[in-house]
Design an enzyme around this catalytic site. Structure first.
Site, PDB file in Angstrom:
ATOM      1  N   ASN A   1      -8.474  -0.761   1.644  1.00  0.00           N
ATOM      2  CA  ASN A   1      -8.632  -1.855   2.592  1.00  0.00           C
ATOM      3  C   ASN A   1      -9.125  -1.274   3.907  1.00  0.00           C
ATOM      4  OD1 ASN A   1      -7.933  -3.642   4.814  1.00  0.00           O
ATOM      5  ND2 ASN A   1      -6.818  -4.885   3.305  1.00  0.00           N
TER       6      ASN A   1
ATOM      7  N   HIS B   1      -9.917  -8.244   4.563  1.00  0.00           N
ATOM      8  CA  HIS B   1      -9.118  -9.437   4.792  1.00  0.00           C
ATOM      9  C   HIS B   1      -9.603 -10.114   6.075  1.00  0.00           C
ATOM     10  CE1 HIS B   1      -4.932 -11.433   4.471  1.00  0.00           C
ATOM     11  NE2 HIS B   1      -5.723 -12.207   5.193  1.00  0.00           N
TER      12      HIS B   1
ATOM     13  N   HIS C   1     -10.155  -8.104  13.176  1.00  0.00           N
ATOM     14  CA  HIS C   1     -10.705  -6.845  12.703  1.00  0.00           C
ATOM     15  C   HIS C   1     -11.965  -7.102  11.885  1.00  0.00           C
ATOM     16  CE1 HIS C   1      -8.161  -8.004   9.351  1.00  0.00           C
ATOM     17  NE2 HIS C   1      -7.071  -7.515   9.874  1.00  0.00           N
TER      18      HIS C   1
ATOM     19  N   GLU D   1      -9.647 -10.760   0.554  1.00  0.00           N
ATOM     20  CA  GLU D   1      -8.332 -11.375   0.666  1.00  0.00           C
ATOM     21  C   GLU D   1      -8.305 -12.342   1.842  1.00  0.00           C
ATOM     22  OE1 GLU D   1      -5.278  -8.393   0.901  1.00  0.00           O
ATOM     23  OE2 GLU D   1      -5.519  -8.006  -1.245  1.00  0.00           O
TER      24      GLU D   1
ATOM     25  N   THR E   1       0.478  -9.875  10.523  1.00  0.00           N
ATOM     26  CA  THR E   1      -0.037  -9.364   9.258  1.00  0.00           C
ATOM     27  C   THR E   1       0.522 -10.244   8.153  1.00  0.00           C
ATOM     28  OG1 THR E   1      -0.356  -7.424   7.837  1.00  0.00           O
ATOM     29  CG2 THR E   1       1.835  -7.719   8.803  1.00  0.00           C
TER      30      THR E   1
ATOM     31  N   HIS F   1       0.477  -3.883   0.235  1.00  0.00           N
ATOM     32  CA  HIS F   1       1.069  -4.044   1.563  1.00  0.00           C
ATOM     33  C   HIS F   1       2.133  -2.994   1.834  1.00  0.00           C
ATOM     34  CE1 HIS F   1       0.993  -6.474   5.275  1.00  0.00           C
ATOM     35  NE2 HIS F   1       2.103  -5.824   5.477  1.00  0.00           N
TER      36      HIS F   1
ATOM     37  N   GLY G   1      -4.392  -0.037   2.883  1.00  0.00           N
ATOM     38  CA  GLY G   1      -5.215   0.102   4.082  1.00  0.00           C
ATOM     39  C   GLY G   1      -4.507   0.788   5.223  1.00  0.00           C
ATOM     40  N   HIS G   2      -3.521   0.110   5.794  1.00  0.00           N
ATOM     41  CA  HIS G   2      -2.964   0.606   7.065  1.00  0.00           C
ATOM     42  C   HIS G   2      -2.511   2.060   6.985  1.00  0.00           C
ATOM     43  CE1 HIS G   2      -1.346  -0.343  11.083  1.00  0.00           C
ATOM     44  NE2 HIS G   2      -0.500   0.628  10.800  1.00  0.00           N
TER      45      HIS G   2
HETATM   46  C1  LIG Z   1      -2.549  -9.247   2.021  1.00  0.00           C
HETATM   47  C2  LIG Z   1      -2.087  -7.973   2.595  1.00  0.00           C
HETATM   48  O1  LIG Z   1      -0.936  -7.617   2.524  1.00  0.00           O
HETATM   49  C3  LIG Z   1      -3.049  -7.109   3.256  1.00  0.00           C
HETATM   50  O2  LIG Z   1      -4.184  -7.155   2.482  1.00  0.00           O
HETATM   51  C4  LIG Z   1      -3.479  -7.603   4.590  1.00  0.00           C
HETATM   52  O3  LIG Z   1      -4.857  -7.686   4.533  1.00  0.00           O
HETATM   53  C5  LIG Z   1      -3.211  -6.683   5.699  1.00  0.00           C
HETATM   54  O4  LIG Z   1      -3.722  -7.374   6.826  1.00  0.00           O
HETATM   55  P1  LIG Z   1      -3.862  -6.595   8.203  1.00  0.00           P
HETATM   56  O5  LIG Z   1      -4.770  -5.414   7.957  1.00  0.00           O
HETATM   57  O6  LIG Z   1      -4.465  -7.647   9.118  1.00  0.00           O
HETATM   58  O7  LIG Z   1      -2.483  -6.169   8.589  1.00  0.00           O
HETATM   59  N1  LIG Z   2      -3.367  -6.319  -0.237  1.00  0.00           N
HETATM   60  C1  LIG Z   2      -2.822  -5.216   0.538  1.00  0.00           C
HETATM   61  C2  LIG Z   2      -3.922  -4.559   1.302  1.00  0.00           C
HETATM   62  O1  LIG Z   2      -5.075  -4.826   1.077  1.00  0.00           O
HETATM   63  C3  LIG Z   2      -3.606  -3.552   2.326  1.00  0.00           C
HETATM   64  O2  LIG Z   2      -2.321  -3.705   2.866  1.00  0.00           O
HETATM   65  P1  LIG Z   2      -1.849  -2.525   3.858  1.00  0.00           P
HETATM   66  O3  LIG Z   2      -1.913  -1.249   3.063  1.00  0.00           O
HETATM   67  O4  LIG Z   2      -2.816  -2.511   5.019  1.00  0.00           O
HETATM   68  O5  LIG Z   2      -0.447  -2.890   4.255  1.00  0.00           O
END
Ligand SMILES: CC(=O)[C@@H](O)[C@H](O)COP(=O)(O)O
Ligand SMILES: NCC(=O)COP(=O)(O)O
Length: 237
Positions: A7, A43, A50, A70, A100, A190, A213-214
Site C-alpha cells: 500500500n 486507498h 494522500h 480500497e 484511518t 491493517h 503500507g504504514h
Molecule cells: C483499509 C485499510 O486498513 C488500509 O488499507 C487503509 O488504506 C489505510 O489507510 P491510511 O493509509 O489512510 O491509514
Molecule cells: N488493507 C490494508 C492496507 O492496505 C494497508 O494497511 P496499513 O498497513 O497501512 O495499516
C-alpha cells in the site's frame, strides 16, 4: 504463498507535504514491483489527504502485478473504480473524517447495498473484496452478498499481539476457517508489520493476500524500500 500487496498511501503523504512530485508515487509503484511487490494497493480518500484520484488513473497505466483499490464506495469512488477497472476493489466502510480505517462492514445490515456493489463491479470483471472484522457472522454476511473475497481487518490482532499472540490470532483463525468453509477468498490487512506478520501468515489458513503500507513504508526509512520489501516477503515464505 500469500501475496504481498504494498500500500503506497504514505508515499503520497510525504509527496503532498511539500506540494511537488517528490517522491514520485508512480515511480515508487514501478520500483516496488521491481523489488518484489506482488500487488500495489491504494486507498483514495474523499479528502485526498494522500493518494489522489489522479494518482489512481496514472497508476493504472504502470501497475503490472495486481492493482487493488480500497475505499468507501461513494459515487466518486465507484466512478473511479469503474473507469480504472483494477484487478481488485476492496470495499471499506470508512467515515469521511476517520484518521484511518477502523472497522469492517456490518455485512448483515448492509447486505442489500453491498450486494448491488458486488454485482456492479463483478459485471465489469473486477474481483471484489469486502473489509470485515474477524467475526464469523460478518463473514457469513459477506458470503450472502456474492463477494469474491473478504479482507480481515487486522488492527485488533496487531494491537494484542505483543501481549498474547495466541489470544490475538484466535478470532482470525475462526473467521478464516469460516471463509474457507463458505468458499470465500481471504485477504488481510491493517497494522501488519515485521513484528507480527510471520505468525499471522503461519496460522491463518487460505490466506491469499496481505496488503501492507504504514509499517512497511516506515521500515523503508531505515532499511530502504527494496530491502524492506524483501524482508516482508521472507516473512511470508
Ligand atoms: C483499509 C485499510 O486498513 C488500509 O488499507 C487503509 O488504506 C489505510 O489507510 P491510511 O493509509 O489512510 O491509514
Ligand atoms: N488493507 C490494508 C492496507 O492496505 C494497508 O494497511 P496499513 O498497513 O497501512 O495499516
Amino acid at each position: 504463498m500469500t501475496r504481498l500487496s504494498v500500500n503506497i498511501n504514505k508515499i503520497a503523504t510525504l509527496r503532498n507535504s511539500r506540494g511537488g512530485n517528490n517522491p514520485d508515487v508512480v515511480q515508487v509503484a514501478i520500483d516496488a514491483e521491481r523489488f518484489g511487490a506482488q500487488g500495489i494497493t491504494v486507498h483514495p480518500r474523499p479528502d485526498e489527504r494522500h493518494i489522489r484520484y489522479a494518482d489512481v488513473l496514472a497508476l493504472k497505466n504502470v501497475v503490472t502485478t495486481e492493482f487493488n483499490i480500497e475505499g468507501n464506495p461513494d459515487d466518486r469512488f465507484i466512478e473511479l473504480v469503474k473507469r480504472v477497472k483494477p484487478e481488485q476493489v476492496t470495499l471499506v466502510p470508512d467515515a469521511v473524517d476517520a484518521i484511518t480505517s477502523n472497522a469492517g462492514w456490518d455485512t448483515i445490515t448492509h447486505r442489500g447495498h453491498l450486494t448491488d456493489l458486488v454485482n456492479m463491479f463483478k459485471a465489469d470483471g473486477i474481483r471484489v473484496s469486502i473489509f470485515v472484522d474477524a467475526d464469523e457472522r460478518m463473514v457469513e454476511g459477506a458470503k450472502a452478498t456474492g463477494t469474491d473475497r473478504i479482507e480481515l481487518y487486522t488492527e485488533p490482532y496487531a494491537t494484542h499481539y505483543p501481549d498474547d499472540r495466541e489470544a490475538a490470532i484466535a478470532p482470525f483463525v475462526k473467521a478464516a476457517q469460516k471463509a474457507q468453509e463458505l468458499g470465500l477468498g481471504l485477504n488481510a490487512g491493517h497494522d501488519l508489520s515485521l513484528e507480527n506478520l510471520q505468525y499471522f501468515a503461519q496460522h491463518i489458513p487460505g490466506l491469499l493476500e496481505v496488503s501492507i503500507g504504514h509499517a512497511l513504508i516506515a521500515d523503508a526509512l531505515y532499511f530502504g524500500l527494496e530491502n524492506t520489501i524483501q524482508m516482508y516477503l521472507r516473512q511470508l515464505a
